[in-house]
Design an enzyme around this catalytic site. Structure first.
Site, PDB file in Angstrom:
ATOM      1  N   GLU A  87     -41.836 -36.889 -19.978  1.00 27.83           N
ATOM      2  CA  GLU A  87     -41.416 -35.538 -19.553  1.00 27.83           C
ATOM      3  C   GLU A  87     -42.311 -35.017 -18.428  1.00 27.83           C
ATOM      4  OE1 GLU A  87     -41.332 -33.251 -23.199  1.00 27.83           O
ATOM      5  OE2 GLU A  87     -39.290 -33.925 -23.589  1.00 27.83           O
ATOM      6  N   GLU A 116     -35.110 -39.767 -26.032  1.00 31.08           N
ATOM      7  CA  GLU A 116     -35.387 -38.789 -27.090  1.00 31.08           C
ATOM      8  C   GLU A 116     -34.138 -37.959 -27.355  1.00 31.08           C
ATOM      9  OE1 GLU A 116     -38.792 -36.239 -26.706  1.00 31.08           O
ATOM     10  OE2 GLU A 116     -39.990 -37.833 -25.796  1.00 31.08           O
TER      11      GLU A 116
HETATM   12  C1  BGP Z   1     -40.650 -33.666 -26.549  1.00 35.05           C
HETATM   13  C2  BGP Z   1     -41.786 -34.680 -26.635  1.00 35.05           C
HETATM   14  C3  BGP Z   1     -41.857 -35.459 -27.902  1.00 35.05           C
HETATM   15  C4  BGP Z   1     -41.380 -34.698 -29.129  1.00 35.05           C
HETATM   16  C5  BGP Z   1     -40.161 -33.835 -28.846  1.00 35.05           C
HETATM   17  C6  BGP Z   1     -39.772 -32.958 -30.013  1.00 35.05           C
HETATM   18  O1  BGP Z   1     -41.053 -32.675 -25.690  1.00 35.05           O
HETATM   19  O2  BGP Z   1     -41.637 -35.621 -25.585  1.00 35.05           O
HETATM   20  O3  BGP Z   1     -43.203 -35.886 -28.012  1.00 35.05           O
HETATM   21  O4  BGP Z   1     -42.396 -34.012 -29.710  1.00 35.05           O
HETATM   22  O5  BGP Z   1     -40.362 -33.014 -27.743  1.00 35.05           O
HETATM   23  O6  BGP Z   1     -40.488 -31.747 -29.930  1.00 35.05           O
HETATM   24  P1  BGP Z   1     -41.298 -31.180 -31.181  1.00 35.05           P
HETATM   25  O7  BGP Z   1     -42.068 -32.340 -31.704  1.00 35.05           O
HETATM   26  O8  BGP Z   1     -42.118 -30.089 -30.622  1.00 35.05           O
HETATM   27  O9  BGP Z   1     -40.244 -30.706 -32.165  1.00 35.05           O
END
Ligand code: BGP
Length: 471
Positions: free
Chosen positions: A173, A365
Site C-alpha cells: 500500500e 488483500e
Molecule cells: C491493510 C494492510 C494489511 C491489513 C489490512 C486490514 O491496510 O495492508 O496489513 O491490516 O489493511 O486492515 P486492519 O488490519 O486494520 O483491519
C-alpha cells in the site's frame, strides 16, 4: 460440470504480514520495527520501546508454528500464499552492510514448507515494517539514504530467494504514506505533524526505491515478476453535481499517481500541477528519473471498501476506512468497524486499473474483519462465519464479472487467511481468517487453531476454481 469465469491457473490463496502474524519480535537477531512500538496500530500513540500490551510482540506465534499454519493453507488447497519478510529480521537496524543469517534462515524454512505443499510464494518486501533505527536515526523515508538501505535489503532477498520466489511486491500500500507516515514511511511525527513537502519527498524516495528494486530483480533474478501494491478505494460522487465529480477526480488522482508512476515510469501532469499549487519543489535527480523508467510487471492491490466524495466542505472527511476515509455512502452497509461493504466496487476498480494501466492485476488483500464467536458443532470447535462467507462470495462473484469484462487477473489472496493482529487498531478481536486463533485482545488464549465454516467453503471455491460461488 460447473461453469466458471476463472481461468485455469488462476492463483487462489491468502495473505498475511510478518508484523501481524509472526511474533518473536526480538528472536534470532531481529531488530525492532516501527510496529513493535505501535501497540494500538495507527489508532493510538507510539511508545518509545515495546510494551507488553502490544499484541504484535507475540502475534499468533507463527514464527514457531509456520509449518502447522502452512499445512492448514495447503488443506484448503491454496496455490499461492502472500507473506512479508520482516526487514528488521534481515537487517536489524536497517543500515548494516551484512544481513542477519538467522533471519534469512527463517524464511528459507518458510519457503521449504510452501514448496513441500506446492504453494507459490508471493513476497512483500516492505509491509509497514521499517526498522525502528531507520526511523529514529534517519527520519525514515524522508531521508534519501533509505533508498540505498532498501536497495541493499531487496538485493539480499533476490540473491537469496530469487530462485524460489517468482512474485514480489515492493511496498505494501505504497499510497498510504501521506496518511500514515510513521507506520507506512517510518517517519516520526512531531506534534505539529510532518510538513507536506517532506511527505512528498518521502513518497518520491519510495517510488525511486521501488523502481530500483525492480531493476535489480531483473539483473539478479531474471524469472522474477515484480509488482507494485496499492490500497484501492473506488470513490463515488455524493451527488451528480460536476463539483462532486471534480472532488472525486482529485481524490482519485491522489491514489492513482502511484500506479501511474509504477506503470508509466514518470510523474503525470496532474501531480506536477498539485506540487506547483502547493509550492512544493521535489528533489528529483536525473538518476531518479532514469530509475523510475523501470516499470513493474503487474499491479497488485488491497480492496475492502469504497467511499464517497463531495465538494461540500461540511460533509467531507467523516467516513471510517482502511487508513483513508471519504464521506459515508448512504446506499451501502458497513462492517462493525465502519468500513462500507461494496462488492461491486471491486469490479469497478479492476476495470479502472486494467483500462488505465493494461498490466495484469493481482488482488492481494480482501476480507471482512469481524468479531467471531467460537462455538462447538458436532464436538468440533469452530466459528459459524456465514457473514464472512457472504462477503467473500459476493466479492469473488464481482472478480468473475471483471474477468468476463476482459480484465487480466492473476490471482486472489484473501486478507488475513488466518486470524492475526489488525494493522489499524492492533486488535486480535478484528478477525479475518478462515482459521480461528485462540488468542484475545488481552493476550490470553491457548494459540490453538480451529477451522471456521469459511475454511471449508473456501476449500470448495478453490477446488471448483470458483464454480461453487453463488451468483
Ligand atoms: C491493510 C494492510 C494489511 C491489513 C489490512 C486490514 O491496510 O495492508 O496489513 O491490516 O489493511 O486492515 P486492519 O488490519 O486494520 O483491519
Amino acid at each position: 460440470m460447473t461453469t466458471t469465469p476463472f481461468p485455469d491457473g488462476f492463483l487462489w490463496g491468502g495473505a498475511t504480514a510478518a508484523n501481524q502474524i509472526e511474533g518473536a519480535y526480538d528472536e534470532d537477531g531481529k531488530g525492532l520495527s516501527v510496529q513493535d512500538v505501535m501497540p494500538r496500530g495507527i489508532s493510538g500513540p507510539r511508545t518509545d520501546r515495546p510494551t507488553p500490551d502490544n499484541l504484535k510482540l507475540v502475534g499468533i506465534d507463527h514464527y514457531h508454528r509456520y509449518a502447522e499454519d502452512i499445512a492448514l493453507f495447503a488443506e484448503m488447497g491454496f496455490s499461492v500464499y502472500r507473506f512479508s519478510i520482516a526487514w528488521s529480521r534481515i537487517f536489524p537496524n536497517g543500515d548494516e552492510t551484512e544481513p542477519n543469517e538467522e533471519g534469512l534462515a527463517f524464511y528459507d524454512r518458510v519457503l521449504d514448507e510452501l514448496e513441500k505443499h506446492g504453494i507459490e510464494p508471493l513476497v512483500t518486501i516492505s509491509h509497514y515494517e521499517t526498522p525502528l533505527h531507520l526511523a529514529e536515526q534517519y527520519g525514515g523515508w524522508t531521508n534519501r539514504a533509505l533508498i540505498g538501505f532498501y536497495e541493499r535489503y531487496a538485493r539480499t532477498l533476490f540473491e537469496r530467494f530469487g530462485n524460489r520466489v517468482t512474485y514480489w511486491l515492493t511496498f505494501n500500500e505504497i499510497n498510504s504514506l501521506l496518511h500514515a507516515p510513521f507506520m507506512s514511511g517510518g517517519i516520526p511525527i512531531p506534534d505539529g505533524g510532518v510538513p507536506k513537502g517532506e511527505l512528498y519527498q518521502a513518497m518520491h524516495h519510495e517510488l525511486v526505491a521501488s523502481a530500483r528494486a525492480t531493476r535489480i530483480a531483473r539483473e539478479v533474478a531474471p524469472a522474477a515478476k515484480v509488482g507494485c501494491m496499492v490500497l484501492s478505494m473506488p470513490i463515488y460522487p455524493l451527488s451528480p453535481s460536476p463539483a462532486d465529480a471534480v472532488a472525486v477526480m482529485d481524490a482519485d488522482h491522489g491514489n492513482l499517481v502511484y500506479g501511474d508512476v509504477h506503470t508509466r515510469g514518470e510523474y503525470p501532469g496532474y501531480f506536477l500541477r498539485r506540487l506547483r499549487e502547493e509550492g512544493i519543489e521535489l528533489d528529483i535527480t536525473d538518476e531518479d528519473r532514469a530509475d523510475l523508467k523501470n516499470t513493474v510487471d503487474f499491479v497488485s492491490f488491497s480492496y475492502y471498501m469504497s467511499i464517497a466524495e463531495t465538494a461540500d466542505a461540511d460533509k467531507r472527511g467523516s467516513g471510517e476506512g482502511n487508513i483513508m476515509g471519504g464521506v459515508p455512502n448512504p446506499t451501502l452497509p458497513a462492517s462493525e468497524w465502519g468500513w462500507q461493504i461494496d462488492p461491486v466496487g471491486l469490479r469497478l476498480v479492476l476495470n479502472q486499473f486494467w483500462d488505465r494501466w493494461q498490466k495484469p492485476l493481482f488482488i492481494v488483500e480482501n476480507g471482512l474483519g469481524a468479531r467471531d464467536q467460537l462455538v462447538e458443532v458436532d464436538g468440533e470447535k469452530t466459528v459459524v462465519d456465514d457473514y464472512r462467507i457472504q462477503y467473500l462470495n459476493d466479492h469473488l462473484v464481482q472478480v468473475g464479472e471483471a474477468l468476463e469484462d476482459g480484465v487480466a487477473v492473476l490471482g486472489y489472496t484473501s486478507w488475513g487467511c488466518i486470524d492475526i493482529v489488525s494493522a489499524s487498531t492492533a486488535q486480535l478481536s478484528k478477525r479475518y481468517g478462515f482459521i480461528y486463533v485462540d488468542r484475545n485482545d488481552d493476550g490470553s488464549g491457548t494459540l490453538n487453531r480451529y477451522r471456521k465454516k469459511s475454511f471449508h467453503w473456501y476449500s470448495d471455491v478453490i477446488r471448483t476454481n470458483g464454480g461453487s460461488l453463488t451468483r
